[in-house]
Design an enzyme around this catalytic site. Structure first.
Site, mmCIF file in Angstrom:
data_model
loop_
_atom_site.group_PDB
_atom_site.id
_atom_site.type_symbol
_atom_site.label_atom_id
_atom_site.label_comp_id
_atom_site.label_asym_id
_atom_site.label_seq_id
_atom_site.Cartn_x
_atom_site.Cartn_y
_atom_site.Cartn_z
ATOM 1 N N HIS A 92 11.300 3.752 -36.973
ATOM 2 C CA HIS A 92 12.123 2.692 -37.545
ATOM 3 C C HIS A 92 11.327 1.861 -38.550
ATOM 4 O O HIS A 92 10.099 1.948 -38.607
ATOM 5 C CB HIS A 92 12.693 1.777 -36.444
ATOM 6 C CG HIS A 92 11.661 1.035 -35.663
ATOM 7 N ND1 HIS A 92 11.239 1.405 -34.412
ATOM 8 C CD2 HIS A 92 10.962 -0.080 -35.956
ATOM 9 C CE1 HIS A 92 10.329 0.571 -33.977
ATOM 10 N NE2 HIS A 92 10.127 -0.355 -34.903
HETATM 11 P P1 TYD Z 1 11.676 0.775 -28.706
HETATM 12 O O1 TYD Z 1 12.020 -0.007 -29.919
HETATM 13 O O2 TYD Z 1 12.516 1.980 -28.405
HETATM 14 O O3 TYD Z 1 10.168 1.226 -28.774
HETATM 15 P P2 TYD Z 1 9.451 2.095 -29.941
HETATM 16 O O4 TYD Z 1 9.797 1.464 -31.242
HETATM 17 O O5 TYD Z 1 7.987 1.987 -29.627
HETATM 18 O O6 TYD Z 1 9.920 3.498 -29.861
HETATM 19 O O7 TYD Z 1 11.674 -0.235 -27.484
HETATM 20 C C1 TYD Z 1 11.818 0.192 -26.151
HETATM 21 C C2 TYD Z 1 12.769 -0.749 -25.417
HETATM 22 O O8 TYD Z 1 12.202 -2.047 -25.325
HETATM 23 C C3 TYD Z 1 14.103 -0.894 -26.100
HETATM 24 O O9 TYD Z 1 15.099 -0.902 -25.089
HETATM 25 C C4 TYD Z 1 14.045 -2.262 -26.744
HETATM 26 C C5 TYD Z 1 13.088 -3.021 -25.845
HETATM 27 N N1 TYD Z 1 12.297 -4.054 -26.525
HETATM 28 C C6 TYD Z 1 12.548 -5.393 -26.245
HETATM 29 O O10 TYD Z 1 13.417 -5.758 -25.444
HETATM 30 N N2 TYD Z 1 11.781 -6.341 -26.860
HETATM 31 C C7 TYD Z 1 10.804 -5.995 -27.743
HETATM 32 O O11 TYD Z 1 10.110 -6.889 -28.289
HETATM 33 C C8 TYD Z 1 10.572 -4.612 -28.040
HETATM 34 C C9 TYD Z 1 9.518 -4.179 -29.021
HETATM 35 C C10 TYD Z 1 11.354 -3.669 -27.400
#
Ligand code: TYD
Length: 137
Positions: free
Chosen positions: A54
């Site tokens: 992303h």
């Molecule tokens: P995700 O964005 O999928 O992780 P990555 O970008 O590393 O693949 O995040 C995993 C989960 O955590 C998703 O359900 C969103 C949640 N999350 C939060 O609630 N707060 C945050 O600050 C972050 C980074 C993720």
């Protein structure tokens, strides 16, 4: 190929050491070029996992592999590069328009992320075509 084009986005912080071990300091207004609103860390990631996929509209981030190592693939629509984070002194600054994917996590990797904004799912661009539409050209 490891980092080359995006070297300016890497800040080297100093390792302060003595006979007791090492200490590295990250100071909000000095080391990091934005106000830190949120901190999270990614750990226990299997080596065959690739995550991220992303970019953001507003959020800037600083990534530090405080333990172990991982790689970060970056694409800002003009340049693509892979950066190895293998030192707790290496701070990678990601701009909102850096599409990023993290991979090759060592089993002991703890990837610390400092972010400029609170979590907001609406600030994510998770669709690559949308990313190109917003930041390409
Ligand atoms: P995700 O964005 O999928 O992780 P990555 O970008 O590393 O693949 O995040 C995993 C989960 O955590 C998703 O359900 C969103 C949640 N999350 C939060 O609630 N707060 C945050 O600050 C972050 C980074 C993720």
């Amino acid at each position: 190929m490891e980092s080359e084009a995006l070297e300016s986005s890497i800040i080297e912080s100093t390792m302060l050491g003595d006979e007791r071990g090492h200490l590295t300091v990250i100071e909000a207004e000095n080391t990091i070029p934005f106000d830190i609103k949120r901190v999270f860390y990614i750990y226990g990631t299997l080596s065959n996992i690739r995550r991220g996929y992303h970019a953001h509209y507003k959020t800037r981030q600083a990534l530090i592999s405080v333990s172990g190592s991982c790689k970060v693939y970056l694409d800002n629509t003009k340049r693509k590069t892979d950066i190895l984070l293998d030192s707790p002194t290496k701070v990678l600054i990601l701009e909102p328009n850096d599409w990023h994917e993290m991979y090759d996590f060592s089993s002991d990797c703890v990837l610390l992320v400092l972010a400029s904004h609170l979590y907001d799912s609406a600030d994510y661009i998770r669709d690559y075509d949308k990313f190109i539409e917003v930041y390409g050209g």
